[in-house]
Enzyme design. Sequence first.
Site, PDB file in Angstrom:
ATOM      1  N   GLY A  13      -0.972   5.774  -6.929  1.00  0.00           N
ATOM      2  CA  GLY A  13       0.420   6.210  -6.817  1.00  0.00           C
ATOM      3  C   GLY A  13       1.002   5.857  -5.460  1.00  0.00           C
ATOM      4  O   GLY A  13       0.304   5.307  -4.586  1.00  0.00           O
ATOM      5  N   ASP A  14       2.299   6.123  -5.307  1.00  0.00           N
ATOM      6  CA  ASP A  14       2.993   5.897  -4.025  1.00  0.00           C
ATOM      7  C   ASP A  14       3.000   4.439  -3.592  1.00  0.00           C
ATOM      8  O   ASP A  14       3.077   4.132  -2.397  1.00  0.00           O
ATOM      9  CB  ASP A  14       2.376   6.758  -2.895  1.00  0.00           C
ATOM     10  CG  ASP A  14       2.353   8.227  -3.262  1.00  0.00           C
ATOM     11  OD1 ASP A  14       3.320   8.676  -3.893  1.00  0.00           O
ATOM     12  OD2 ASP A  14       1.371   8.907  -2.935  1.00  0.00           O
ATOM     13  N   GLU A  15       2.940   3.514  -4.544  1.00  0.00           N
ATOM     14  CA  GLU A  15       2.903   2.085  -4.196  1.00  0.00           C
ATOM     15  C   GLU A  15       4.275   1.541  -3.847  1.00  0.00           C
ATOM     16  O   GLU A  15       4.394   0.422  -3.333  1.00  0.00           O
ATOM     17  CB  GLU A  15       2.348   1.254  -5.371  1.00  0.00           C
ATOM     18  CG  GLU A  15       0.930   1.590  -5.811  1.00  0.00           C
ATOM     19  CD  GLU A  15       0.911   2.651  -6.896  1.00  0.00           C
ATOM     20  OE1 GLU A  15       1.990   3.224  -7.199  1.00  0.00           O
ATOM     21  OE2 GLU A  15      -0.177   2.918  -7.437  1.00  0.00           O
ATOM     22  N   LYS A  17       6.874   1.936  -6.373  1.00  0.00           N
ATOM     23  CA  LYS A  17       7.457   1.572  -7.680  1.00  0.00           C
ATOM     24  C   LYS A  17       8.937   1.916  -7.728  1.00  0.00           C
ATOM     25  O   LYS A  17       9.732   1.190  -8.317  1.00  0.00           O
ATOM     26  CB  LYS A  17       6.740   2.318  -8.826  1.00  0.00           C
ATOM     27  CG  LYS A  17       5.274   1.998  -8.945  1.00  0.00           C
ATOM     28  CD  LYS A  17       4.619   2.833 -10.012  1.00  0.00           C
ATOM     29  CE  LYS A  17       4.510   4.312  -9.702  1.00  0.00           C
ATOM     30  NZ  LYS A  17       3.659   4.658  -8.556  1.00  0.00           N
ATOM     31  N   GLY A  18       9.309   3.056  -7.117  1.00  0.00           N
ATOM     32  CA  GLY A  18      10.710   3.483  -7.144  1.00  0.00           C
ATOM     33  C   GLY A  18      11.607   2.435  -6.529  1.00  0.00           C
ATOM     34  O   GLY A  18      12.651   2.074  -7.075  1.00  0.00           O
ATOM     35  N   HIS A  42       9.624   9.155  -6.400  1.00  0.00           N
ATOM     36  CA  HIS A  42      10.031   7.747  -6.285  1.00  0.00           C
ATOM     37  C   HIS A  42      11.153   7.624  -5.260  1.00  0.00           C
ATOM     38  O   HIS A  42      12.228   8.187  -5.438  1.00  0.00           O
ATOM     39  CB  HIS A  42      10.458   7.210  -7.664  1.00  0.00           C
ATOM     40  CG  HIS A  42       9.316   7.139  -8.633  1.00  0.00           C
ATOM     41  ND1 HIS A  42       9.464   6.976  -9.981  1.00  0.00           N
ATOM     42  CD2 HIS A  42       7.985   7.192  -8.426  1.00  0.00           C
ATOM     43  CE1 HIS A  42       8.283   6.944 -10.555  1.00  0.00           C
ATOM     44  NE2 HIS A  42       7.364   7.078  -9.629  1.00  0.00           N
ATOM     45  N   GLY A 297       4.892  16.482   0.707  1.00  0.00           N
ATOM     46  CA  GLY A 297       4.954  16.413   2.170  1.00  0.00           C
ATOM     47  C   GLY A 297       3.583  16.300   2.827  1.00  0.00           C
ATOM     48  O   GLY A 297       3.482  16.265   4.051  1.00  0.00           O
ATOM     49  N   LYS A 326       5.302  -2.978   1.449  1.00  0.00           N
ATOM     50  CA  LYS A 326       4.957  -2.509   2.796  1.00  0.00           C
ATOM     51  C   LYS A 326       4.118  -3.506   3.594  1.00  0.00           C
ATOM     52  O   LYS A 326       3.297  -3.097   4.435  1.00  0.00           O
ATOM     53  CB  LYS A 326       4.264  -1.149   2.717  1.00  0.00           C
ATOM     54  CG  LYS A 326       5.222  -0.051   2.240  1.00  0.00           C
ATOM     55  CD  LYS A 326       4.642   1.326   2.464  1.00  0.00           C
ATOM     56  CE  LYS A 326       5.729   2.378   2.539  1.00  0.00           C
ATOM     57  NZ  LYS A 326       5.220   3.718   2.794  1.00  0.00           N
ATOM     58  N   LEU A 327       4.331  -4.799   3.340  1.00  0.00           N
ATOM     59  CA  LEU A 327       3.627  -5.790   4.157  1.00  0.00           C
ATOM     60  C   LEU A 327       4.053  -5.653   5.619  1.00  0.00           C
ATOM     61  O   LEU A 327       3.260  -5.862   6.534  1.00  0.00           O
ATOM     62  CB  LEU A 327       3.930  -7.211   3.642  1.00  0.00           C
ATOM     63  CG  LEU A 327       3.099  -8.316   4.282  1.00  0.00           C
ATOM     64  CD1 LEU A 327       1.624  -8.200   3.888  1.00  0.00           C
ATOM     65  CD2 LEU A 327       3.626  -9.696   3.905  1.00  0.00           C
ATOM     66  N   SER A 404       7.678  -6.874  -0.633  1.00  0.00           N
ATOM     67  CA  SER A 404       8.644  -5.949  -0.048  1.00  0.00           C
ATOM     68  C   SER A 404       8.343  -5.809   1.444  1.00  0.00           C
ATOM     69  O   SER A 404       7.201  -5.537   1.825  1.00  0.00           O
ATOM     70  CB  SER A 404       8.539  -4.596  -0.761  1.00  0.00           C
ATOM     71  OG  SER A 404       9.195  -3.613  -0.011  1.00  0.00           O
ATOM     72  N   GLY A 406      10.414  -3.947   3.694  1.00  0.00           N
ATOM     73  CA  GLY A 406      11.175  -2.851   4.313  1.00  0.00           C
ATOM     74  C   GLY A 406      11.633  -1.907   3.217  1.00  0.00           C
ATOM     75  O   GLY A 406      11.648  -2.273   2.041  1.00  0.00           O
TER      76      GLY A 406
HETATM   77  P1  IMP Z   1      -1.287  16.384 -10.656  1.00  0.00           P
HETATM   78  O1  IMP Z   1      -0.729  15.155 -11.294  1.00  0.00           O
HETATM   79  O2  IMP Z   1      -0.260  17.208  -9.923  1.00  0.00           O
HETATM   80  O3  IMP Z   1      -2.115  17.211 -11.617  1.00  0.00           O
HETATM   81  O4  IMP Z   1      -2.325  15.921  -9.501  1.00  0.00           O
HETATM   82  C1  IMP Z   1      -3.541  15.214  -9.793  1.00  0.00           C
HETATM   83  C2  IMP Z   1      -3.801  14.152  -8.737  1.00  0.00           C
HETATM   84  O5  IMP Z   1      -2.803  13.128  -8.851  1.00  0.00           O
HETATM   85  C3  IMP Z   1      -3.710  14.649  -7.300  1.00  0.00           C
HETATM   86  O6  IMP Z   1      -4.641  13.926  -6.510  1.00  0.00           O
HETATM   87  C4  IMP Z   1      -2.290  14.291  -6.893  1.00  0.00           C
HETATM   88  O7  IMP Z   1      -2.150  14.181  -5.492  1.00  0.00           O
HETATM   89  C5  IMP Z   1      -2.137  12.967  -7.599  1.00  0.00           C
HETATM   90  N1  IMP Z   1      -0.744  12.601  -7.903  1.00  0.00           N
HETATM   91  C6  IMP Z   1       0.028  13.058  -8.903  1.00  0.00           C
HETATM   92  N2  IMP Z   1       1.232  12.464  -8.893  1.00  0.00           N
HETATM   93  C7  IMP Z   1       1.218  11.602  -7.873  1.00  0.00           C
HETATM   94  C8  IMP Z   1       2.186  10.652  -7.372  1.00  0.00           C
HETATM   95  O8  IMP Z   1       3.294  10.486  -7.884  1.00  0.00           O
HETATM   96  N3  IMP Z   1       1.796   9.942  -6.277  1.00  0.00           N
HETATM   97  C9  IMP Z   1       0.553  10.075  -5.719  1.00  0.00           C
HETATM   98  N4  IMP Z   1      -0.365  10.921  -6.169  1.00  0.00           N
HETATM   99  C10 IMP Z   1      -0.042  11.683  -7.237  1.00  0.00           C
END
Ligand code: IMP
Length: 423
Positions: A13-15, A17-18, A42, A297, A326-327, A404, A406
């Site tokens: 996650g957090d790549e 995508k948004g 996102h 956060g 984020k290069l 990307s 920036g």
């Molecule tokens: P849950 O989806 O809240 O049940 O969390 C399960 C795992 O997925 C945890 O490690 C969260 O930090 C991670 N996680 C859930 N949604 C995201 C996201 O959008 N970005 C990054 N990590 C996520």
Amino acid sequence: MSSRVCVIGLQWGDEGKGKVVDWLAAHADFVARFQGGNNAGHTTVVAGKKRVLHLVPSGILHSRTHCLIGPGVVLDCDELAAETERLVRSGVQMAGRLTVSTQCALIMPHHIALDKAREAGAARLGTTKRGVGPAHESKVARRAVRLGDVLAGKHAALVERDVAVANLELAELNEPAFDAPDLSRQVFASATKVAKHAGDVADLLAQAAGRGATILVEGSQGALLDIDQGTYPHVTAASCLAAAAAPGLGIDLRPDVLGVTKAYTTRVGGGAFPTETGGKEEKHMRTLGAEFGSTTGRNRRIGWLDIPALRHALLVNGCNRMAVTKLDVLSGLAEVRLCVAYLRNGERCERLVPDSRMLSDCEPVYENHPGWSGDLLCGSLPAAAEAYLARIEKLTGAAVDVISVGPERDANIVRRHPLLRAA
Ligand code: IMP
């Protein structure tokens, strides 16, 4: 090129995508979410204004784009109502531009209470505490309450049945029980707030596809958080893979898949992370990349790019085209590292096994590459940055189509546009 593209996360996650979806949505008629819930965060930045979307698809900032929340999403109606209000207050015209499937299973207050209570105990996973896991448990147990049930006034008995099970566990965790009739009224009030958006997402998409509309499918979380193919048990409760878009939307759009990866790796929450780094590189990436969770956060954990993990994510998504984000964050480091394999029990392996416990026995084998410096604005890249990307392409067999450089919407180097044909 296709008029249907699924943007999917290739990491934890957090790549970004948004940002990628918001950029592509300039050319899209529809943007549809198919899984996850308001655990997602996102981030979009347009003309210096940052917005974080949790449930509303990242196409909403383009006035002609219709946004859809498909049946595979677990829905917190209060959060959706609050998010749409925030958007309206910030000047986004929402009327007639958001449709939410009546088939969405609801995240209800007892799901959130369970998630929080479990996270306070020793078996915590590091979830976002948004109730996503418990809501999926109700769904899989065939006890979910869906948006359509509530809007049809047929929810009271369903809520009672579901909360009865939750109350048993809450009692074990020394948490107060929910009163079923109160909860039922609360669920009705919440669903009413989003009733104007409720509709038949699958039918809208089938009609749009029939007209040849341009459709973007927006994944949330990432392959390594997938319930089956991620680093189990430190995963989310849903499938985060491109193939889950068909059941999660109610139509198989057969989209092209664009995988999104950062030029390095981050993760939030617990679980194995072989390339997690420390020291000055971590500080550099956290500061320049603002690596704090956009939903919770929390400090994101930070590491080098992990090629076996990326290969796994590409494989399970049937993906051979990437956007690398984020290069720019790596600019200024003397050296950048790529994990090209693992050492496990003294043996080299090139494959990630999707299991957190096994992965925690893996040590990274690194290749070191010269760093680069300076702003990577949208011109040509320094030779060392080009070489780094070329090495990623060689090791993964996937093409880097978009880079990307920036947070702003258009801060991209586009080698091959995922939606537009070359002139
Ligand atoms: P849950 O989806 O809240 O049940 O969390 C399960 C795992 O997925 C945890 O490690 C969260 O930090 C991670 N996680 C859930 N949604 C995201 C996201 O959008 N970005 C990054 N990590 C996520």
